[in-house]
Design an enzyme around this catalytic site. Sequence first.
Site, PDB file in Angstrom:
ATOM      1  N   HIS A  66       0.860  -1.182   0.000  1.00 33.38           N
ATOM      2  CA  HIS A  66       0.000   0.000   0.000  1.00 33.38           C
ATOM      3  C   HIS A  66       0.904   1.242   0.000  1.00 33.38           C
ATOM      4  O   HIS A  66       1.505   1.574   1.016  1.00 33.38           O
ATOM      5  CB  HIS A  66      -0.912  -0.003   1.223  1.00 33.38           C
ATOM      6  CG  HIS A  66      -1.860  -1.166   1.259  1.00 33.38           C
ATOM      7  ND1 HIS A  66      -3.104  -1.141   0.668  1.00 33.38           N
ATOM      8  CD2 HIS A  66      -1.724  -2.413   1.791  1.00 33.38           C
ATOM      9  CE1 HIS A  66      -3.702  -2.309   0.840  1.00 33.38           C
ATOM     10  NE2 HIS A  66      -2.882  -3.097   1.519  1.00 33.38           N
ATOM     11  N   LEU A  67       0.983   1.890  -1.141  1.00 38.70           N
ATOM     12  CA  LEU A  67       1.848   3.075  -1.258  1.00 38.70           C
ATOM     13  C   LEU A  67       1.160   4.356  -0.790  1.00 38.70           C
ATOM     14  O   LEU A  67       1.834   5.366  -0.561  1.00 38.70           O
ATOM     15  CB  LEU A  67       2.318   3.253  -2.708  1.00 38.70           C
ATOM     16  CG  LEU A  67       3.477   2.379  -3.174  1.00 38.70           C
ATOM     17  CD1 LEU A  67       3.850   2.714  -4.603  1.00 38.70           C
ATOM     18  CD2 LEU A  67       4.692   2.519  -2.256  1.00 38.70           C
ATOM     19  N   ARG A  68      -0.167   4.350  -0.714  1.00 44.26           N
ATOM     20  CA  ARG A  68      -0.952   5.509  -0.227  1.00 44.26           C
ATOM     21  C   ARG A  68      -0.893   6.721  -1.140  1.00 44.26           C
ATOM     22  O   ARG A  68      -1.353   7.803  -0.750  1.00 44.26           O
ATOM     23  CB  ARG A  68      -0.496   5.921   1.175  1.00 44.26           C
ATOM     24  CG  ARG A  68      -0.389   4.820   2.206  1.00 44.26           C
ATOM     25  CD  ARG A  68      -1.685   4.090   2.433  1.00 44.26           C
ATOM     26  NE  ARG A  68      -1.650   3.304   3.664  1.00 44.26           N
ATOM     27  CZ  ARG A  68      -2.539   2.354   3.952  1.00 44.26           C
ATOM     28  NH1 ARG A  68      -3.496   2.046   3.085  1.00 44.26           N
ATOM     29  NH2 ARG A  68      -2.457   1.699   5.092  1.00 44.26           N
ATOM     30  N   ASN A  98      -6.314   0.918  -3.374  1.00 51.04           N
ATOM     31  CA  ASN A  98      -7.154   1.664  -2.426  1.00 51.04           C
ATOM     32  C   ASN A  98      -6.531   2.989  -2.013  1.00 51.04           C
ATOM     33  O   ASN A  98      -6.316   3.279  -0.842  1.00 51.04           O
ATOM     34  CB  ASN A  98      -7.477   0.809  -1.197  1.00 51.04           C
ATOM     35  CG  ASN A  98      -6.253   0.375  -0.416  1.00 51.04           C
ATOM     36  OD1 ASN A  98      -5.140   0.344  -0.942  1.00 51.04           O
ATOM     37  ND2 ASN A  98      -6.442   0.029   0.852  1.00 51.04           N
ATOM     38  N   ASP A 156      -8.139  -5.104  -2.580  1.00 53.29           N
ATOM     39  CA  ASP A 156      -7.536  -5.313  -1.261  1.00 53.29           C
ATOM     40  C   ASP A 156      -7.829  -4.152  -0.319  1.00 53.29           C
ATOM     41  O   ASP A 156      -7.716  -2.984  -0.681  1.00 53.29           O
ATOM     42  CB  ASP A 156      -6.031  -5.519  -1.348  1.00 53.29           C
ATOM     43  CG  ASP A 156      -5.480  -5.943  -0.003  1.00 53.29           C
ATOM     44  OD1 ASP A 156      -5.724  -7.096   0.383  1.00 53.29           O
ATOM     45  OD2 ASP A 156      -4.858  -5.111   0.673  1.00 53.29           O
ATOM     46  N   ASP A 309       2.340  -6.906   2.747  1.00 56.23           N
ATOM     47  CA  ASP A 309       1.126  -6.133   3.052  1.00 56.23           C
ATOM     48  C   ASP A 309       1.507  -4.833   3.762  1.00 56.23           C
ATOM     49  O   ASP A 309       0.897  -4.438   4.756  1.00 56.23           O
ATOM     50  CB  ASP A 309       0.142  -6.945   3.889  1.00 56.23           C
ATOM     51  CG  ASP A 309      -1.240  -6.293   3.967  1.00 56.23           C
ATOM     52  OD1 ASP A 309      -1.492  -5.314   3.227  1.00 56.23           O
ATOM     53  OD2 ASP A 309      -2.063  -6.745   4.791  1.00 56.23           O
ATOM     54  N   HIS A 313       0.650   3.971   8.308  1.00 54.33           N
ATOM     55  CA  HIS A 313      -0.342   4.892   8.858  1.00 54.33           C
ATOM     56  C   HIS A 313       0.370   6.020   9.600  1.00 54.33           C
ATOM     57  O   HIS A 313       1.512   5.860  10.064  1.00 54.33           O
ATOM     58  CB  HIS A 313      -1.271   4.175   9.836  1.00 54.33           C
ATOM     59  CG  HIS A 313      -2.216   3.209   9.191  1.00 54.33           C
ATOM     60  ND1 HIS A 313      -3.234   3.607   8.355  1.00 54.33           N
ATOM     61  CD2 HIS A 313      -2.301   1.855   9.269  1.00 54.33           C
ATOM     62  CE1 HIS A 313      -3.904   2.551   7.940  1.00 54.33           C
ATOM     63  NE2 HIS A 313      -3.352   1.466   8.479  1.00 54.33           N
TER      64      HIS A 313
END
Length: 429
Positions: A66-68, A98, A156, A309, A313
Site C-alpha cells: 500500500h503506497l498511499r 485503495n 484489497d 502487506d 499509517h
Amino acid sequence: MKIWIKNGRVLNPATKTDEILDILTEDSYIKQIGKELSSNETADADQIIDASGCYVMPGLIDMHVHLRDPGLTYKETMKTGTKAAAMGGFTTILAMANTSPVIDDAGKLTSVYEHAESCSPIQVLQAASVTKGMKGKELTDAAELKKAGAPALSEDGKTVMDASLFRKALYQAASLDMPVLDHCEDTSLKGKGALNQGAVSERLNVEGITNAVEDIIIARDILLTKETGARLHICHCSTEDSMKIIRAAKQDGLSVTAEVCPHHFTLTDEDIIPGNSNYKMAPPLRSRKDVNALIEGLKDGTIDVISSDHAPHAAHEKTSDIASAAFGIVGLETSVSLTISELVRPGYLTPLQMAEKMSWNPAKILGIEKGNLAVGKDADITIIDSEAEYVIDSETFASMGRNTPFHGRKVCGKVMYTICGGEICKRVR
C-alpha cells in the site's frame, strides 16, 4: 554502469541454481554468470562487489504494497514508499488500488506510472480495483485497465461481498488472463472486531474476529474460481483452515495461489502488548496452531508467496485504543530479516525456497519477466548477508510509517545491496 558481483551464493529458483558464482551486469542487463569470471571480462567494471558469504538472489518482488499515493500522502508517498522497498531489497512492487482516488480507470493508472517514473528507484506495478471506487457495486473495465498496464485486479482492503458481481469479475479476468488478488473477509461476520477471537481479545475486552471471517470467503471464491476458470491469488492468509481449503483447491487443479505475510508466521495473538495498536492488522494475529499451519503451508508449497502487506499509517491513526485504531503495519524493511530469522535459520525453508517465494513465484503470478538470474535478463539483484544480526529500529525506516510491532526485535539477515536495472539503489558496504 558495469557491476561485477563476485563470490556470492547465487540462488536462482528459475534454474534451481544454488552455488558460488560471479555475475557481471552491463547497463540494465546481466551479461555474464559463471565461476571466477576472467579479468578480461571484468577489467572495466565500474563497481566491484565482493558478495562472499552473502545470498545473491533475483531482485525481490513484493506483490502486496500500500503506497498511499495518490491522495493519502500524509501516510506515505511514492518517493518514501519506493525508497523503503529498495532498502528492504525489493526491485519490483505491486501497489494496491485503495488510494484516493481509487485506481479504477486508465487515466488514474497512467498517472501513477508517470509519477513512479519521476521518483522511484525501483519498478512500480499498479493493481487496478475490481469495482468502481471500490464500492462493490459496478465492475471496472478490466480490458482497458490491462491495456493501460495493470497486471492484476484487487479490491484489497475490502471484499466484494456480492458473490454474483464477483463471479462476473472473475469471468472478466479469466477472459483477459489477469490474476485477481483476493482480500477475504466476510464483513457481516467481522462486525467491529479488532483482534483474533480468543482469550486475548476477551482479556482486553475487545470484540474478536473469528477464523470463519476469512475462511468462508476463501471457500466461496475458490468455488467461483472453479466455475469461472479465473486465476485467484489469496492475500495474507492467516488461518489453519485456509491452508486446508487452498491445499484442496490445488489438488483439484485450480489456478489458485496464496501468500502469507511475515507478521502472520512470526507472531501470535499471545504476543500482543496491551495498548500497543501496532499489533492490530487485518487479518489479525492468530493462534499458535494457526501459525504452525501457515509454516507447514510454506514448507509444502500450499503458500506460493511471501508478501509484506506494507500498510503505513500516521501516528495519530495508531492510537493506544486498539479497538478504534487503524488496521495495518509496515513491512517492506523487515520482510527479509523476519523471513531469514523465522523460516530459513530454523530450517523450515531453504534459501532457494525463500528466493522462490519472494521473487520467482510473484513474477510468474504477475506475468512479468523478472525473478530469474540469467544472461540477458534484467539486472535486478538483491544481495543479503544472511548472518548479519541487528536490532530493528523503526526510527531509521525510509518509510514514513513507524507502525511496526517489531521495533526493538533482534533479527538476522540484512540487505546489503539492491540493484535495479543495473543501478545500485541501496548499498551498505
